[in-house]
Enzyme design. Structure first.
Site, PDB file in Angstrom:
ATOM      1  N   LYS A 134      -9.515   1.492  -1.875  1.00  0.00           N
ATOM      2  CA  LYS A 134      -9.712   0.981  -0.519  1.00  0.00           C
ATOM      3  C   LYS A 134     -11.096   1.335   0.030  1.00  0.00           C
ATOM      4  CE  LYS A 134      -7.197   0.980   3.920  1.00  0.00           C
ATOM      5  NZ  LYS A 134      -5.956   1.486   4.548  1.00  0.00           N
TER       6      LYS A 134
ATOM      7  N   CYS B 179      -4.759  -3.091   2.922  1.00  0.00           N
ATOM      8  CA  CYS B 179      -4.520  -2.878   4.354  1.00  0.00           C
ATOM      9  C   CYS B 179      -5.710  -3.281   5.225  1.00  0.00           C
ATOM     10  CB  CYS B 179      -4.093  -1.439   4.603  1.00  0.00           C
ATOM     11  SG  CYS B 179      -3.291  -1.208   6.221  1.00  0.00           S
TER      12      CYS B 179
ATOM     13  N   GLU C 275      -6.547   8.551   7.805  1.00  0.00           N
ATOM     14  CA  GLU C 275      -6.993   8.130   6.474  1.00  0.00           C
ATOM     15  C   GLU C 275      -8.383   8.674   6.147  1.00  0.00           C
ATOM     16  OE1 GLU C 275      -6.145   4.246   4.795  1.00  0.00           O
ATOM     17  OE2 GLU C 275      -5.066   3.752   6.645  1.00  0.00           O
TER      18      GLU C 275
ATOM     19  N   ASN D 143       0.272  -0.850   5.163  1.00  0.00           N
ATOM     20  CA  ASN D 143       1.179  -0.041   5.991  1.00  0.00           C
ATOM     21  C   ASN D 143       0.536  -0.031   7.366  1.00  0.00           C
ATOM     22  OD1 ASN D 143       2.466   2.722   3.932  1.00  0.00           O
ATOM     23  ND2 ASN D 143       2.218   0.578   3.426  1.00  0.00           N
TER      24      ASN D 143
ATOM     25  N   GLU E  49       0.854  -1.193   0.000  1.00  0.00           N
ATOM     26  CA  GLU E  49       0.000   0.000   0.000  1.00  0.00           C
ATOM     27  C   GLU E  49       0.889   1.241   0.000  1.00  0.00           C
ATOM     28  OE1 GLU E  49      -3.373   1.838   3.084  1.00  0.00           O
ATOM     29  OE2 GLU E  49      -1.732   0.620   3.862  1.00  0.00           O
TER      30      GLU E  49
ATOM     31  N   ASN F 120      -7.321   5.863  -1.829  1.00  0.00           N
ATOM     32  CA  ASN F 120      -6.194   4.981  -1.548  1.00  0.00           C
ATOM     33  C   ASN F 120      -6.355   3.808  -2.520  1.00  0.00           C
ATOM     34  OD1 ASN F 120      -4.266   3.259  -0.466  1.00  0.00           O
ATOM     35  ND2 ASN F 120      -4.770   3.761   1.648  1.00  0.00           N
TER      36      ASN F 120
END
Length: 311
Positions: free
Chosen positions: A123, A168, A142, A193, A46, A106
Site C-alpha cells: 500500500k 483501500c 496506519e 477496511n 485488505e 500493508n
C-alpha cells in the site's frame, strides 16, 4: 471474449480475539461458495486475516508485530492456498507483512490458479496519523504501524489479461489507476477496511462515505477503461463499525454488482476483459490524447501551491 469470472468475497467483522485459523476457515468457505458459482478468481479484503488493528494505539510498536505475517503462505494460511489450487482458482488478499529485514507493510498478493504467488503489492497511500490524537472519535494509525509501499503500481499478465492491485485508500487517488492504466491494466483488484464514521467529521454519515467509495472506484474504472473489483471487510469489529459496499465496476464506470450486507457475502460476475478495448482506443487512447508536457506538477511536488496573491 476474454471472460474472467470474478468473486468479490466481502468479509464480515473479524474480532480481536479471532485466530488466523478461524478466519482462514471463513475464507475457505467463501472460496467454496465462489467455486460453486463458477468463479476462477476470488478477491478478499485488505487485512483479510486480522481485525483492523491500526485503530488501537500502543507506545511500543513492536507489541503489534503479532498482527503481521513473516512469510506467505504460512501454517495458518496454507489451507487457503491448498483449496485455491484444488479449485483451480486464482486469488487476491491483503495482510500485514513483516519482512525478514524488519519492515512493516500493508500488503496484497495475487496467485495463479495453482496457488503460486505471482504478484505482490504494498500500500502506497497510507491514511491517518502517527501519534495518538485526542481530537478524533477513534484512531486511524496506519502511518504508525506501516511504511509506505516500495513496489509501486505494477501489473501482471494473468488469467489471460493484465491485472493490477491496490489497497483501500489507494482507490481514492487518481494516480493509482493512471499508473496502471499506462501499463494497459484491464482489471484492478482492491481490498479495503473503511470505518463507517469519519473520525474528524462524524456528521458525514455512512451514506456519504459509501457515495465516495463508489465515486472513487467508478471514476478510476471509467477514466482508465478497466474493470475494478473493490472488496470490503465490514461490520462491527469490537465496537468499531466498518462499512461494506463491495462492488464490481465495468470499464464504462457502471456498477454491475454490489454487496447488500455487512457480513460475509460473495458477488460473482463474468468480466469480459475485451470490454476494456473500446475506451482504451477512443476517448482514453492515451497515446493519441495525453499531453504530458503539461503534467509536470504531478510528479514534481506533493502539496498544493496556490498562485501568488494579487497586490
Amino acid at each position: 471474449m476474454r471472460i474472467v469470472n470474478v468473486a468479490a468475497a466481502q468479509m464480515g467483522p473479524i474480532q480481536k480475539a479471532d485466530s488466523r485459523e478461524v478466519v482462514v476457515k471463513r475464507m475457505v468457505a467463501l472460496m467454496d461458495e465462489a467455486k460453486a458459482k463458477g468463479a476462477d478468481l476470488i478477491v478478499y479484503p485488505e487485512l483479510a486475516l486480522t481485525t483492523f488493528f491500526p485503530r488501537w494505539y500502543v507506545e511500543d510498536r513492536a507489541e503489534f508485530d503479532i498482527w503481521f505475517e513473516r512469510e506467505m503462505p504460512n501454517a495458518a494460511t496454507r489451507p487457503l492456498f491448498e483449496r485455491a489450487a484444488q479449485h483451480g482458482m486464482a486469488m487476491n488478499f491483503g495482510y500485514a507483512e513483516l519482512t525478514p529485514d524488519g519492515h512493516h507493510f500493508n500488503t496484497a498478493i495475487l496467485t495463479d490458479k495453482s496457488g503460486k504467488i505471482v504478484g505482490k503489492y504494498r500500500k502506497v497511500h497510507l491514511p491517518g496519523h502517527v501519534e495518538y490524537d485526542t481530537k478524533r472519535s477513534h484512531q486511524h494509525l496506519e502511518k504508525r504501524y506501516f511504511e509506505p509501499g516500495d513496489l509501486g503500481f505494477k501489473v501482471w499478465r494473468e488469467l489471460g489479461g493484465i491485472i493490477g492491485m491496490a489497497i483501500c485508500n489507494d482507490r481514492r487517488w487518481p494516480e493509482t489507476y493512471r499508473v496502471m492504466g499506462l501499463q494497459g491494466v484491464e482489471m484492478v483488484l482492491i481490498g479495503y477496511n473503511t470505518p463507517s464514521v469519519n473520525a474528524e467529521k462524524s456528521e458525514e454519515g455512512v451514506e456519504k462515505r459509501l457515495f465516495h467509495n463508489r465515486l472513487s472506484v467508478q471514476a478510476g474504472a471509467y477514466q482508465n477503461a478497466t474493470w475494478v473489483v473493490a472488496v470490503a471487510k465490514a461490520g462491527n469489529e469490537d465496537g468499531h463499525p466498518l462499512f461494506g459496499g463491495s462492488l464490481i465496476v465495468d470499464p464504462n464506470g457502471e456498477i454491475v454488482a454490489e454487496a447488500k450486507t455487512d457480513d460475509d457475502e460473495v458477488l460473482v460476475h463474468a468480466c469480459d476483459l475485451d470490454a476494456t478495448t473500446f475506451g482504451k482506443t477512443t476517448i482514453f487512447d492515451f497515446a493519441r490524447h495525453r499531453r504530458i508536457e503539461h503534467y509536470g506538477l504531478i510528479t514534481s511536488q506533493t502539496g498544493a501551491v496556490p498562485p501568488p496573491e494579487k497586490k
